[in-house]
Each structure stands twice: as C-alpha cells, then as structure tokens.
Design an enzyme around this catalytic site. Structure first.
Site, PDB file in Angstrom:
ATOM      1  N   GLU A   1      -7.309 -12.989 -12.282  1.00  0.00           N
ATOM      2  CA  GLU A   1      -5.895 -13.239 -12.031  1.00  0.00           C
ATOM      3  C   GLU A   1      -5.516 -14.574 -12.670  1.00  0.00           C
ATOM      4  O   GLU A   1      -5.952 -15.638 -12.234  1.00  0.00           O
ATOM      5  CB  GLU A   1      -5.611 -13.270 -10.528  1.00  0.00           C
ATOM      6  CG  GLU A   1      -4.140 -13.433 -10.216  1.00  0.00           C
ATOM      7  CD  GLU A   1      -3.869 -13.436  -8.714  1.00  0.00           C
ATOM      8  OE1 GLU A   1      -2.884 -12.815  -8.289  1.00  0.00           O
ATOM      9  OE2 GLU A   1      -4.650 -14.062  -7.977  1.00  0.00           O
TER      10      GLU A   1
ATOM     11  N   SER B   1      -4.874 -17.355  -2.412  1.00  0.00           N
ATOM     12  CA  SER B   1      -5.967 -16.891  -3.264  1.00  0.00           C
ATOM     13  C   SER B   1      -7.006 -16.123  -2.453  1.00  0.00           C
ATOM     14  O   SER B   1      -7.159 -16.328  -1.245  1.00  0.00           O
ATOM     15  CB  SER B   1      -6.639 -18.077  -3.951  1.00  0.00           C
ATOM     16  OG  SER B   1      -7.393 -18.833  -3.021  1.00  0.00           O
TER      17      SER B   1
ATOM     18  N   CYS C   1       1.412 -12.176  -7.171  1.00  0.00           N
ATOM     19  CA  CYS C   1       0.205 -11.372  -6.937  1.00  0.00           C
ATOM     20  C   CYS C   1       0.382  -9.936  -7.412  1.00  0.00           C
ATOM     21  O   CYS C   1      -0.601  -9.247  -7.690  1.00  0.00           O
ATOM     22  CB  CYS C   1      -0.151 -11.384  -5.450  1.00  0.00           C
ATOM     23  SG  CYS C   1      -0.538 -13.014  -4.807  1.00  0.00           S
TER      24      CYS C   1
ATOM     25  N   GLU D   1      -2.884 -11.530   2.537  1.00  0.00           N
ATOM     26  CA  GLU D   1      -2.322 -10.990   1.290  1.00  0.00           C
ATOM     27  C   GLU D   1      -2.819 -11.914   0.199  1.00  0.00           C
ATOM     28  O   GLU D   1      -2.433 -13.074   0.121  1.00  0.00           O
ATOM     29  CB  GLU D   1      -0.790 -10.955   1.374  1.00  0.00           C
ATOM     30  CG  GLU D   1      -0.162 -10.080   0.291  1.00  0.00           C
ATOM     31  CD  GLU D   1       0.117 -10.835  -0.991  1.00  0.00           C
ATOM     32  OE1 GLU D   1      -0.713 -10.723  -1.928  1.00  0.00           O
ATOM     33  OE2 GLU D   1       1.131 -11.530  -1.054  1.00  0.00           O
TER      34      GLU D   1
ATOM     35  N   LYS E   1       3.144 -23.135   8.178  1.00  0.00           N
ATOM     36  CA  LYS E   1       2.682 -24.188   7.270  1.00  0.00           C
ATOM     37  C   LYS E   1       3.038 -23.785   5.848  1.00  0.00           C
ATOM     38  O   LYS E   1       2.420 -22.892   5.276  1.00  0.00           O
ATOM     39  CB  LYS E   1       1.184 -24.438   7.373  1.00  0.00           C
ATOM     40  CG  LYS E   1       0.781 -25.764   6.679  1.00  0.00           C
ATOM     41  CD  LYS E   1      -0.665 -25.818   6.254  1.00  0.00           C
ATOM     42  CE  LYS E   1      -0.901 -25.211   4.900  1.00  0.00           C
ATOM     43  NZ  LYS E   1      -0.227 -25.944   3.774  1.00  0.00           N
TER      44      LYS E   1
ATOM     45  N   GLY F   1      -8.642 -17.033   1.139  1.00  0.00           N
ATOM     46  CA  GLY F   1      -8.493 -15.982   2.140  1.00  0.00           C
ATOM     47  C   GLY F   1      -9.807 -15.613   2.799  1.00  0.00           C
ATOM     48  O   GLY F   1      -9.872 -15.381   4.011  1.00  0.00           O
TER      49      GLY F   1
END
Length: 453
Positions: A355, A208, A263, A229, A154, A212
């Site tokens: 972040e 994110s 990231c 990740e 996806k 996650g």
C-alpha cells in the site's frame, strides 16, 4: 506540556498548536465519560435521538467552517472537504434514526417467554486517521452515541482541529457534558492509554495494518471488543467488454482522490489484454486532467500529501528509474506535492504489492476471467475493488470470487453510510456503517421469564 503542531500541507505553515493529552488526561476523561454515559443511557430513546438530530443540525449550520478547517489541516480540495462535513451530518441523522429501532427479539421457548435486549457497552474509544479526519471519526462516534455509549475520540496528531470543533458543536447541541470528548495526542501516549484502560469497553481503530495488529493484541489482554479498518491494495478490473471510455474516465478518481491517501484506492489497474492499448490511450488524458493545485480553489481535484514524511514514504515505493506509463504534474515550491503516477507492473517493485498511500497506481494485463480473479486476490489485503464489464453474469461471478469486503460494478463508489463497510484478510475485522452499525456497540442480553404455575 507537549504541544501538537498543525501544519498546512499545501504551504508548510504552522496554523495551530494543540495541547497533547497525557495518560493522566485519558484516565480523567474516561471517568467523566463513564458518568455521562449513565445519564445518557437513562434518557428515553426519543430524547437521545432528538439530541443527536440537534447535533446534526449544528454541524449542518457549520458545514463551510468545518470544510475550510479540513482544507487547512489536511490539504483536501474544498469540494471534497464540503462533502466530508456533509457526511458527518448525514451519519448523525442516520444514526439518530436507529435509536428507537435498536430492538431485541422474542424467541419462542417452552415454559415461558424469552426476550433479548441490546444494551450499550459503556465507554468507547474511537482512534481516527488523518486521511479522512471527519467522516471516519463519525463512522464510529455517531452509532456509538446512538446506541447509548459515551465516546472518547483521539484524532490523528496532524488533524485535530475538525474533531475539536465537532466536540464544541455537540456541547452546543445539548449533549451531556463529558459524553463526547476529543483527546488530541500521540499514538504511543494517548492512543495507548485509551486502548489499555480497563474501563474502555471497545476500541474502533482506523489506520495501518501494522498498528492495527498492535491495537488488537493489546485489546486481547483485556478481552476488549475491537473494530479495525486497516490497509488496502484494491483492484480495478477492466474487462474488454466494458465501456472503456467510462472506465478510463473514472479510473483516475479511484486512485487520485484524496491524493491516493485512501485505504479503498484502486491502486492496481488490471486490464484485459485485448483492451489494454485502447484503455491506456484513454487513461493518459484522464490522468492529466485530474488537476493538482491550491486546495482552497473549488476547481482543484487533487491536493498535497499530508506531510513530508508521507511524501518520502511514497517516493520510497517509486524509484527514479521506475517504468512510468503515465506521469502527471504537481505544483512546484512549498507544500508536500507528488504527481499522479501510473507504473507498468513489470519492474514496479514494492508499488505493485504494498500500500503506497499516495497518487500511484500500477497497471497490469490479464488474459481471462480466471487470471483476473487470481491477480485481484494476490494480496494480503481485501478491502475494496471495482469490476468493469457489460456482462451481468460475469459481474456477479467475479464479485463473489474476489476476496474483498466492498466491491462496485461499473463504478468506484463502494462506501455509503447506509451499507456495511469493512475488510477481508489483513484489511481489518468487524463492520462499520449500515443498518447493523448501532448493534456493533451493544451487548446482547438474554432474559427468560418462566410462566409456569
């Protein structure tokens, strides 16, 4: 039928519309994938490897086409996009080399022979992000296929075009129909259906930290395997004994590459106090030289942000009165542009700890090695980072002390398809890439054979 609109972030023009997969589409795809997986797993390992190499060759023959698609849908500079397409090819080649080396073991036991076997999981879902659509999709897809699994990919809602083209190339290369399917769609619909489907054995998610956590919780309900990740707030630690010219010249790329939508971006620049002024003198022209402009121009180093929403997110972390130590320029007019920005840690607010996922870094002084480590670890993330020093002992000490999964010394290159990648703390769980990548998509079966009379 709901359609996904693909927008060129450099021009804000709609370049394509793609049907969005429904939960029913996902269920149908899982059934097809499970049937194809049984055929795929039954092939001789050499035949699976040969087909994966054909897939790699098909990608190699379409590198420029894939790169141009990436420029169009993600706004990546052409040079970056060419590298990304090549990385997909290289990952497929690397994974193909592991098919015939995915071995079990013979363990000495009394009374017989004990063997272990690596067996494929079945159907694997890979949920890829928009910041690196091709490489990250391949990080999960290539080793999962090589280990004998089927893959349902996806892509992100904003970047489905390269994924769809890769699926076409897989079919052209001769991979079984239904083995590798791409399901464009929204996270709440297609993504959620993949995560919750009982016949999906593993989910590989990149995105994110907040999402996650939700994916992990839903996988837990089915005791479903998961690799995550997630976010990062990585440090770039510059000691006074470092080659300051090299460190300053390399710093812009560490947080401006992909417009900071990375990231692993070294968005916290920690500089030893005695070298701070000289480093900043060197950093300013290096930041201004990192030119932003038309992504299709090979000379461009930085493109736009992915969307208007992402630009607003970046702006929300950088107030108008933020203490900017360095501020670059960006094109005016249409497109989701944002200038390179370096903030002083004093008064940087949320940009110092959260972040930002944009071309923004925060610079901060430290006095000694102990303070550098303390500041580097003062975050809920632990994905990557860099250490600049001429002292080998210090490089090793600080590398062991910084809580991050991927570090580089006198370099910002900490991600390779041949080495493990993953994070500490809230940056994720599990490892991708490297020699163990295929094993992460298998079950270990233990078999004892009695030799007693």
């Amino acid at each position: 039928m709901h359609q996904l609109r693909v927008i060129n972030p450099a021009t804000e023009e709609t370049v394509a519309t793609v049907p969005a997969a429904t939960a029913e589409d996902v269920a149908t795809a899982v059934t097809r994938a499970a049937a194809a997986q049984r055929t795929w797993a039954a092939l001789a390992p050499a035949d699976r490897a040969r087909l994966l190499r054909r897939f790699a060759a098909a990608v190699d023959g379409r590198l420029e086409e894939l790169a141009r698609l990436e420029v169009t849908e993600a706004g990546h500079p052409l040079g970056n996009a060419r590298w990304e397409a090549g990385n997909v090819r290289d990952l497929l080649d690397y994974a193909a080399g592991g098919v015939e080396r995915l071995t079990g073991s013979q363990i000495p036991v009394a009374g017989g022979v004990n063997l272990t076997f690596r067996e494929p999981l079945g159907v694997v879902a890979v949920i890829a992000p928009w910041n690196f659509p091709m490489p990250v999709a391949a990080w999960g897809t290539a080793p999962a296929l090589a280990a004998g699994n089927a893959v349902l990919l996806k892509p992100a809602e904003t970047t489905p075009l390269t994924a769809l083209r890769l699926a076409e190339l897989a079919r052209e290369a001769g991979l079984p129909e239904g083995l590798f399917q791409v399901l464009p769609g929204t996270g709440p619909v297609a993504g959620n259906a993949l995560v919750e489907h009982p016949d999906v054995a593993k989910v590989v998610f990149t995105g994110s930290t907040a999402v996650g956590k939700s994916v992990m919780a839903k996988c837990a309900a089915h005791v479903k395997r998961v690799t995550l990740e997630l976010g990062g707030k990585s440090p770039n630690i510059v000691f006074a004994d470092a080659d300051l010219e090299r460190a300053a010249a390399a710093a812009p790329g560490s947080f401006l590459d992909n417009t900071g939508q990375d990231c692993c971006a070294r968005s916290r620049i920690l500089v030893q106090s005695s070298a701070y002024d000289r480093f900043m003198e060197l950093l300013e022209p290096a930041v201004h030289a990192f030119t932003a402009g038309d992504p299709a121009d090979p000379a461009t180093l930085m493109g736009p942000l992915i969307s208007a929403a992402q630009r607003e997110r970046v702006r929300s972390h950088v107030p108008e009165d933020a203490p900017a130590a360095i501020r670059g320029t960006a094109p005016a007019g249409r497109g989701f542009w944002y200038p390179a920005t370096v903030l002083d840690a004093a008064g940087a607010g949320s940009a110092a700890v959260e972040e930002v996922f944009g071309p923004v870094a925060v610079v901060q002084r430290f006095e000694d090695e102990a303070e550098a480590v303390r500041l580097a670890n003062a975050t809920r993330y632990g994905l990557s980072g860099s250490i600049w020093t001429r002292d080998t002992g210090r490089a090793l000490r600080v590398s062991r002390a910084v809580a991050a999964g991927n570090l580089s010394v006198n370099s910002h290159s900490s991600v390779r398809y041949s080495t493990p990648f993953g994070g500490y703390k809230e940056s994720g769980i599990g490892r991708e890439l490297g020699p163990g990548a295929l094993a992460a998509f298998t079950e270990t079966k233990n078999v004892f054979i009695s030799t007693e009379d």
